[in-house]
Design a protein around this motif. Structure first.
Motif, short mmCIF file in Angstrom:
data_model
loop_
_atom_site.label_atom_id
_atom_site.label_comp_id
_atom_site.label_asym_id
_atom_site.label_seq_id
_atom_site.Cartn_x
_atom_site.Cartn_y
_atom_site.Cartn_z
N SER A 58 2.61 -7.46 -16.57
CA SER A 58 4.06 -7.30 -16.44
C SER A 58 4.77 -7.92 -17.63
CB SER A 58 4.52 -8.00 -15.15
OG SER A 58 5.91 -7.94 -15.01
N SER B 116 3.22 -2.68 -9.22
CA SER B 116 2.30 -3.80 -9.45
C SER B 116 0.98 -3.51 -8.76
CB SER B 116 2.90 -5.11 -8.94
OG SER B 116 2.78 -5.23 -7.54
N GLU C 251 0.36 -4.50 -13.83
CA GLU C 251 1.12 -3.31 -13.46
C GLU C 251 0.28 -2.05 -13.64
OE1 GLU C 251 4.82 -2.87 -15.46
OE2 GLU C 251 5.86 -4.30 -14.18
#
Length: 454
Positions: free
Chosen positions: A250, A208, A184
């Motif tokens: 993430s 992302s 991310e």
């Protein structure tokens, strides 16, 4: 009724069944869940006679559970079309809907499991599927109730296979794409990013790394994005972006350093190389796939723990079967909306059932252009003709209304809109030995009989 019929087939098959889903319907509806791979699921209070309640596991890398609270809606981007076999309705699998709860398994795998439906949706991670032999079987055992049988619906490319023949992606690009999906970009302030003479303005929103590359640098072109998926290019982008933004995995808070990123890539490339040394994994199949099959086959023929449905948009599932079952000719195949496929895809589908001794022409190595549906060879998703014409195409006459328009398809935009590839939702039942099987339809229309040669 037809959905229940398909579900019963999945239950009664003793080992593996292959479903090839209709890419045309999915692409027509902008790659959303409601028109993607059909996954039949049973509610806990089904109340249906002659229906065996089984827990359905769906493993796929494109489920997009990372989208958050709306990840499981019909309009969300993804390829999971959950359908209740009692009503036929779409089942929203977003966290908080229909009893679905969200969990993170291992380091990077997301799971949505339901208390109201016998269903577990898994956004599979090819990196962990390669590194952990118990990856699939461990998730199954975690969510399966005692004495319960299962149906495992398994994607191929990027889930159990480290490679994508449809997109012409090798292991390096598959691994990089998986890593970029997990990474991310979290800006600490608004800034302008410069790359090869172009400027990209970024705000404070988290995004992302893959979405950043695809939307801002590749201008949503999959061909350009594939070119960017080079380790030297990605590393250079990482270097520049880390100056103005936090880069983190993430679901994690810690910063990912450049060394950690490089080491992670090297680690998974080494895992892939090690697995490829095994003859049966010569095509990039993960060991966790074979462990999953072994678990499901426990109990012997007729009394196995569960069945497997290989569900793919691609037409290369036969390569997986050849390394997974002793006799591919005994495997039952289902083709969804077969009459809506391009003629080239229909031909490619039937050709995969040819004997290994059959001559393979160069045509079988071709793909179908997503813009004009013509066959072509090479990389990317569009042929060279359409790439040269650009998104506007050339002046053509519509084959339906005979009007003139600018484009690349044989139908004008208005006639193309009226073509609804989801109207029939036909399931053509096909056997690889060319024996004719009765087809079923979801819309109640008269069933037809088809063979792979039709």
């Amino acid at each position: 009724e037809q959905l229940q019929h398909y579900y019963k087939i999945c239950c009664t098959v003793d080992d593996i069944i292959v479903t090839t889903s209709c890419f045309a319907a999915w692409h027509k509806r902008k790659l959303t869940n409601g028109n993607a791979k059909i996954i039949p699921v049973v509610p806990n209070d089904a109340g249906l006679d002659d229906v065996e309640p089984r827990r359905v596991f769906f493993f796929d890398d494109n489920v997009n559970l990372r989208l958050g609270s709306s990840a499981g809606t019909a309009d969300a981007p993804g390829d999971c079309n959950l359908r209740c076999i009692k009503s036929g309705d779409f089942v929203d699998f977003s966290a908080g809907c229909n009893g679905f709860q969200r969990e993170r398994i291992y380091e990077h795998t997301l799971v949505h499991h339901s208390s109201e439906y016998r269903c577990v949706v898994v956004q599979a991670n090819i990196l962990e599927a390669m590194a952990l032999e118990d990856y699939f079987s461990g998730i199954m055992q975690r969510y399966t109730h005692p004495g319960e049988k299962v149906i495992v619906v398994m994607d191929v490319n990027g889930t159990i296979l480290c490679g994508d023949s449809t997109m012409r992606l090798g292991p390096s690009k598959i691994i990089l794409e998986a890593m970029c999906t997990l990474l991310e970009l979290r800006p600490s302030k608004a800034f302008v990013f410069e790359w090869k003479g172009s400027e990209v303005s970024l705000g404070l929103e988290h995004i992302s790394f893959k979405d950043f590359l695809l939307a801002h640098l590749a201008n949503k072109s999959r061909d350009v994005f594939n070119d960017i998926l080079d380790v030297d290019i990605v590393v250079e982008l990482f270097k520049q972006l880390q100056v103005d933004a936090l880069l983190a995995w993430s679901e994690h808070d810690e910063r990912v350093s450049l060394d950690e990123f490089r080491n992670t890539y090297a680690k998974y490339m080494a895992v892939f190389t090690q697995q490829s040394d095994d003859d049966r994994n010569g095509q990039g199949l993960t060991k966790s796939w074979f462990k999953c099959l072994s678990i499901l086959r426990e109990g012997g023929k007729g009394n196995r723990v569960g069945s497997v449905v290989i569900n793919s948009f691609g037409t290369d599932t036969q390569a997986v079967l050849k390394r997974s079952v002793p006799d591919v000719q005994r495997i039952f195949h289902v083709a969804v909306n077969f009459e809506m496929w391009s003629k080239f895809d229909q031909k490619r589908y039937t050709e995969q059932f040819k004997d290994d001794d059959d001559d393979k022409s160069a045509e079988t190595l071709q793909k179908t252009c997503r813009a004009c549906d013509d066959p072509y060879s090479g990389f990317g998703q569009t042929c060279s003709k359409c790439r040269k014409l650009g998104h506007r195409g050339s002046v053509l006459q519509c084959s339906k209304c005979l009007g003139f328009f600018s484009g690349v398809r044989p139908l004008c935009p208005e006639c193309w809109k009226s073509f609804d590839p989801t109207a029939s939702q036909e399931l053509a039942m096909m056997m690889p030995d060319n024996s004719t099987k009765r087809a079923t339809t979801f819309d109640g229309s008269a069933p037809v009989a088809r063979t792979p040669s039709q």
